[in-house]
Structures are given as structure tokens and as C-alpha cells.
Motif scaffolding. Sequence first.
Motif, PDB file in Angstrom:
ATOM      1  N   ASN A  77       0.876  -1.171   0.000  1.00  0.00           N
ATOM      2  CA  ASN A  77       0.000   0.000   0.000  1.00  0.00           C
ATOM      3  C   ASN A  77       0.914   1.223   0.000  1.00  0.00           C
ATOM      4  O   ASN A  77       1.399   1.651   1.046  1.00  0.00           O
ATOM      5  CB  ASN A  77      -0.913   0.001   1.233  1.00  0.00           C
ATOM      6  CG  ASN A  77      -1.916   1.135   1.191  1.00  0.00           C
ATOM      7  OD1 ASN A  77      -2.678   1.267   0.235  1.00  0.00           O
ATOM      8  ND2 ASN A  77      -1.915   1.975   2.223  1.00  0.00           N
ATOM      9  N   ILE A  82      -4.634   3.264  -0.306  1.00  0.00           N
ATOM     10  CA  ILE A  82      -5.633   3.647   0.694  1.00  0.00           C
ATOM     11  C   ILE A  82      -4.955   4.583   1.697  1.00  0.00           C
ATOM     12  O   ILE A  82      -4.148   4.132   2.522  1.00  0.00           O
ATOM     13  CB  ILE A  82      -6.193   2.407   1.415  1.00  0.00           C
ATOM     14  CG1 ILE A  82      -6.772   1.420   0.389  1.00  0.00           C
ATOM     15  CG2 ILE A  82      -7.268   2.810   2.427  1.00  0.00           C
ATOM     16  CD1 ILE A  82      -7.216   0.107   0.990  1.00  0.00           C
ATOM     17  N   PRO A  83      -5.263   5.882   1.662  1.00  0.00           N
ATOM     18  CA  PRO A  83      -4.592   6.844   2.549  1.00  0.00           C
ATOM     19  C   PRO A  83      -4.813   6.568   4.031  1.00  0.00           C
ATOM     20  O   PRO A  83      -3.970   6.912   4.861  1.00  0.00           O
ATOM     21  CB  PRO A  83      -5.214   8.184   2.141  1.00  0.00           C
ATOM     22  CG  PRO A  83      -5.735   7.957   0.757  1.00  0.00           C
ATOM     23  CD  PRO A  83      -6.181   6.539   0.720  1.00  0.00           C
ATOM     24  N   THR A  84      -5.942   5.928   4.359  1.00  0.00           N
ATOM     25  CA  THR A  84      -6.246   5.662   5.772  1.00  0.00           C
ATOM     26  C   THR A  84      -5.506   4.443   6.308  1.00  0.00           C
ATOM     27  O   THR A  84      -5.588   4.147   7.502  1.00  0.00           O
ATOM     28  CB  THR A  84      -7.754   5.461   5.949  1.00  0.00           C
ATOM     29  OG1 THR A  84      -8.205   4.414   5.074  1.00  0.00           O
ATOM     30  CG2 THR A  84      -8.510   6.744   5.625  1.00  0.00           C
ATOM     31  N   THR A  85      -4.811   3.726   5.438  1.00  0.00           N
ATOM     32  CA  THR A  85      -4.041   2.547   5.863  1.00  0.00           C
ATOM     33  C   THR A  85      -2.553   2.877   5.845  1.00  0.00           C
ATOM     34  O   THR A  85      -2.079   3.578   4.953  1.00  0.00           O
ATOM     35  CB  THR A  85      -4.307   1.356   4.919  1.00  0.00           C
ATOM     36  OG1 THR A  85      -5.697   1.030   4.957  1.00  0.00           O
ATOM     37  CG2 THR A  85      -3.497   0.134   5.339  1.00  0.00           C
ATOM     38  N   ARG A  86      -1.839   2.394   6.814  1.00  0.00           N
ATOM     39  CA  ARG A  86      -0.401   2.666   6.890  1.00  0.00           C
ATOM     40  C   ARG A  86       0.322   2.089   5.678  1.00  0.00           C
ATOM     41  O   ARG A  86      -0.115   1.111   5.054  1.00  0.00           O
ATOM     42  CB  ARG A  86       0.174   2.076   8.180  1.00  0.00           C
ATOM     43  CG  ARG A  86      -0.351   2.739   9.448  1.00  0.00           C
ATOM     44  CD  ARG A  86       0.162   2.051  10.686  1.00  0.00           C
ATOM     45  NE  ARG A  86       1.627   2.077  10.781  1.00  0.00           N
ATOM     46  CZ  ARG A  86       2.323   1.489  11.751  1.00  0.00           C
ATOM     47  NH1 ARG A  86       1.689   0.810  12.702  1.00  0.00           N
ATOM     48  NH2 ARG A  86       3.642   1.567  11.770  1.00  0.00           N
ATOM     49  N   ASP A 141      -7.708  -5.342   9.786  1.00  0.00           N
ATOM     50  CA  ASP A 141      -8.679  -4.676   8.909  1.00  0.00           C
ATOM     51  C   ASP A 141      -8.180  -4.462   7.490  1.00  0.00           C
ATOM     52  O   ASP A 141      -8.673  -3.609   6.766  1.00  0.00           O
ATOM     53  CB  ASP A 141      -9.098  -3.323   9.499  1.00  0.00           C
ATOM     54  CG  ASP A 141      -9.783  -3.477  10.842  1.00  0.00           C
ATOM     55  OD1 ASP A 141     -10.505  -4.470  11.000  1.00  0.00           O
ATOM     56  OD2 ASP A 141      -9.594  -2.621  11.714  1.00  0.00           O
TER      57      ASP A 141
END
Length: 207
Positions: free
Chosen positions: A79, A87-91, A187
Motif C-alpha cells: 500500500n 488507501i490513505p487511511t491505511t499505513r 482490517d
Amino acid sequence: MKKIIFILFLSLFTQNCSYAQRFGIKFAWSKAALKLDNFAQDNTQLYQGYQIGIYARSDSRIYLQPEAYYQKKDGLFANLPGMTNYIPTTRIYKQSVTLHTLNIPLVVGINAIKKKKFTLHGFGGVQACVVVGNSISSDYSFTPITKNNIENISVKYFYGGGIDLYFLSFDVRYYIDATDAITSATDISFPSLKNYYTFNIGLKLLK
């Protein structure tokens, strides 16, 4: 449950070998299915590699072909900014996964044309894949994939067709994963390769 599936496949393989009239070795190379959803994953999937093993076959019109293969396959899961599916919300993470598996397919086929030195046949079946070794490398401190996320046993369906020419055999198979090779964690869902082809060449040793 999965151990029971493997034991069942192994016992059927052993039993079906006793009915075979020919034996040989096979080598296969795999390629991802040419579908848009595969390309959209920016290579974040478990690509198939190569496999080598043995096969046996009965000479009847409708035949059974037990097989056993060693397979090595590699995948990249990431990612990263700039990727289509970032996905910006995932590290941020980037991990390479290598799996070594023992594959036991159960093949049922029909000989559409059967001559002494040429055979045209179609087939289908189901395959159990048992992980016998694995390795994971990471480029970042965040490592969502661990060995706990690797399923020890997975199942695939396949169908295809091929020809026998003298002592050689050639076939193409299309595989669909019935179960995931790598489970989700923290998640994050890891897309593994769902559909792929294998190009197989076999050498008949005994008949």
C-alpha cells in the motif's frame, strides 16, 4: 476440517494410482488471468510461479489422473502512494511473500479422440494445496502479513484440455481459488490471485 480434506485427497491419490496404466513427470508454468480486476491491484497479489511433479492416468475413455506437484509461488503485497488502489487511511507497507506448496489435484477427464500416438482430451477437477514452507520480507516497519495469516491448506477448482503426442503431453488449465491463501489482518484484506492459467508439459515414462 482442512486436515481431513488433505488426508482425503492423499488417500484418493494413492488409490487411483493403482488403476493407472501410464506414469510420467510434469512441469508447469503459471500466468495470471488477463482480467481488468487483476491489473487494478498494482501487482498486490500472489502470483503463481512454477511446479514440477508426477502424474498417472488410466487409458479408459473416461479417465482418472491423480497427480502430485511441488510448487513455488511469489507475491507482492503493498500500500504505497501512487498505486491505483492506494488507501490513505491505511499505513504504508510493502511485503514479499513466497510459498512452497505440495499440490494434489484430482483430475477427471474424457478422451474425445484417442489414437495410438495421438489423444485429444478435456478434464476438470479440484486441487488441495498444502504449504510446506514460506518466507516473508518487508521494506517498512509496518508488517500486516505474518505467518499466522498464511493458510496451511487451500482449495482450487480447475478445468482445461490438452493433447498427447507420442510420449509427450501438453495441456492448459484454468484455476479458480475456492479459498484464500492469505487471510486478512488488522482490517486489511490481501488480494491473492483468484484466477490464473497453467501451461503444462508432461513426459510419459511408463505404460
